[in-house]
Design an enzyme around this catalytic site. Structure first.
Site, PDB file in Angstrom:
ATOM      1  N   SER A  78      44.560  32.990  41.361  1.00 46.00           N
ATOM      2  CA  SER A  78      44.458  34.118  42.298  1.00 46.00           C
ATOM      3  C   SER A  78      43.191  34.116  43.143  1.00 46.00           C
ATOM      4  O   SER A  78      43.060  34.945  44.050  1.00 46.00           O
ATOM      5  CB  SER A  78      44.550  35.441  41.535  1.00 46.00           C
ATOM      6  OG  SER A  78      45.891  35.734  41.208  1.00 46.00           O
ATOM      7  N   LYS A  81      43.491  34.294  46.891  1.00 44.40           N
ATOM      8  CA  LYS A  81      43.568  35.515  47.707  1.00 44.40           C
ATOM      9  C   LYS A  81      42.304  35.748  48.525  1.00 44.40           C
ATOM     10  O   LYS A  81      42.326  36.511  49.495  1.00 44.40           O
ATOM     11  CB  LYS A  81      43.865  36.713  46.808  1.00 44.40           C
ATOM     12  CG  LYS A  81      45.291  36.666  46.253  1.00 44.40           C
ATOM     13  CD  LYS A  81      45.494  37.583  45.074  1.00 44.40           C
ATOM     14  CE  LYS A  81      46.925  37.395  44.538  1.00 44.40           C
ATOM     15  NZ  LYS A  81      47.016  37.593  43.093  1.00 44.40           N
ATOM     16  N   SER A 143      44.575  42.380  42.577  1.00 46.48           N
ATOM     17  CA  SER A 143      45.058  40.999  42.621  1.00 46.48           C
ATOM     18  C   SER A 143      46.574  40.956  42.793  1.00 46.48           C
ATOM     19  O   SER A 143      47.258  40.109  42.210  1.00 46.48           O
ATOM     20  CB  SER A 143      44.650  40.227  41.354  1.00 46.48           C
ATOM     21  OG  SER A 143      44.774  38.840  41.557  1.00 46.48           O
ATOM     22  N   LYS A 245      36.161  37.336  43.025  1.00 49.14           N
ATOM     23  CA  LYS A 245      37.581  37.340  42.675  1.00 49.14           C
ATOM     24  C   LYS A 245      37.822  36.564  41.384  1.00 49.14           C
ATOM     25  O   LYS A 245      37.185  35.543  41.127  1.00 49.14           O
ATOM     26  CB  LYS A 245      38.406  36.704  43.811  1.00 49.14           C
ATOM     27  CG  LYS A 245      39.906  36.821  43.634  1.00 49.14           C
ATOM     28  CD  LYS A 245      40.384  38.232  43.882  1.00 49.14           C
ATOM     29  CE  LYS A 245      41.859  38.400  43.538  1.00 49.14           C
ATOM     30  NZ  LYS A 245      42.106  38.376  42.070  1.00 49.14           N
TER      31      LYS A 245
END
Length: 403
Positions: A78, A81, A143, A245
């Site tokens: 993720s 992103k 997320s 993140k």
């Protein structure tokens, strides 16, 4: 105009002034600082994270402070992103989309990234719209795979077309070992990046789109009746951490891309392939603390202030004020600040007209012979072309000097 000069008599004065500025900004007493410069304390090895690859990068210079396997291509999960956020922010700046756009959560976004999947989701309702800024927060904080797909479809028409945009922007950032296939980071053939490339991406997002970057420090976000926390545990451990993140799949392991700022100093850490949510957080915090402990960042020059006034030919005035467009910061091992050596590179002759903001040279700062910071030298104010007789007279003297 092809030849450059550095460390001439005039530049030596500039270098002396620059070093004097650096010393004046150092809080330690002169005698103590001099002793540190002569015999600096050796920096111990960085604490090695549990994982496949990791890197710690200085934000100011982009230099790698420590790392291992950071050019190895791996699945980013993720953390993908962050690239999606960058593209959306860039397209917004270009006027393609707006923060108040109504973004549709399509059936594909719901089916591939919604609550019925094994991945993280935001909870936006299928076939209904939400403001683009809410979709962004649902992606950054929660997320949400569903939000990532919806944003991709809104910006580019399809996720496949959006992936092409991701790769174009990645190339501009300098992410040489990355290739993106989707907007969310679930496993896909050919969807890879590196720890170093991710650090470059984080640096670019912070620098280019600070408002978008700020979403990453939001600790929780609510969609409908669903409130979810940010998965970055460091946001609760250290107030200096403001991003970036997390990521996790069974193949990628636990990944974390983090950043913290203390004073003028900012560091970016990337840990990939860790064994647990806690382990990636512990290791990332240890890396950041090590970097802050053994390195220091100083502001050498402020934006828009003259640091040199070289001769200009054929202009209405005889000198041009040169400075930097952005503050020039340098990060060095603690105790080595007085060992910095600044210098300039300028064309042999500067000729008017020179536009405001025009780059005409480079300022460099070295430590032990290695460049640790550099920036373009730009004209703080324009220099217009002089009259006919001024140009004729200067042309003669330019010819005479070139003999």
């Amino acid at each position: 105009m092809k030849f450059f000069r550095s460390a001439t008599v005039a530049l030596a004065a500039f270098a002396t002034a620059a070093v004097g500025l650096a010393a004046a900004q150092t809080p330690a007493p002169a005698a103590a600082h001099a002793a540190e410069t002569v015999a600096p304390v050796a920096i111990p090895p960085a604490p090695k994270p549990v994982g496949t690859a990791w890197v710690l990068v200085d934000y100011a210079s982009g230099n790698v402070l420590a790392g291992e396997n950071y050019d190895q291509q791996l699945e980013p999960a993720s953390i993908t992103k962050v690239m999606t956020s960058y593209v959306v922010a860039a397209e917004m700046k270009n006027g393609k989309v707006r923060p108040d756009d109504q973004v549709m959560l399509s059936e594909r976004a719901w089916r591939e990234g919604g609550a019925g999947t094994d991945g993280s989701y935001s909870g936006f309702e299928v076939n209904k719209t939400a403001p683009l800024i809410d979709m962004e927060k649902g992606m950054a904080v929660q997320s949400g795979n569903d939000a990532a797909i919806a944003l991709a479809e809104h910006v580019a028409g399809s996720e496949e077309a959006f992936a092409s945009l991701m790769n174009s922007y990645a190339a501009k950032i300098g992410m040489k070992n990355s290739h993106f296939v989707n907007a969310h980071g679930l496993p896909a053939e050919g969807h890879v990046t590196t720890a170093y490339d991710l650090a470059l991406l984080g640096r670019a997002l912070i620098r280019d789109y600070p408002e978008t970057y700020a979403y990453n420090k939001i600790k929780e976000f609510t969609v409908g009746t669903i409130t979810q926390p940010n998965r970055n545990l460091l946001l609760w451990r250290d107030a200096s951490v403001d991003g970036i993140k997390t990521g996790h799949t069974s193949k990628a392991g636990y990944c974390l891309m983090s950043s913290a700022q203390r004073g003028d100093q900012r560091l970016i850490a990337v840990v990939m392939g860790s064994t647990s949510e806690k382990q990636r957080a512990d290791d990332s915090m240890a890396l950041l603390n090590w970097g802050f402990r053994f390195y220091e960042t100083h502001r050498l020059y402020d934006a828009g202030k003259a640091i040199a006034t070289p001769r200009v030919w054929k202009g209405k005035v005889k000198q041009v004020q040169l400075g930097v467009a952005r503050p020039l910061l340098v990060s060095v091992p603690r105790g080595r600040y007085n060992a910095l050596k600044p210098s300039m590179e300028l064309p042999k002759q500067l000729v008017a007209p020179i536009a405001q903001g025009q780059a005409v040279g480079t300022v460099k700062v070295t430590l032990d012979g290695k460049v640790v910071a550099q920036a373009p030298l730009v004209a703080i104010a324009a220099v217009e072309q002089g009259g006919f007789f001024r140009r004729l007279w200067d042309a003669f003297w330019m010819w005479w000097e070139s003999k």
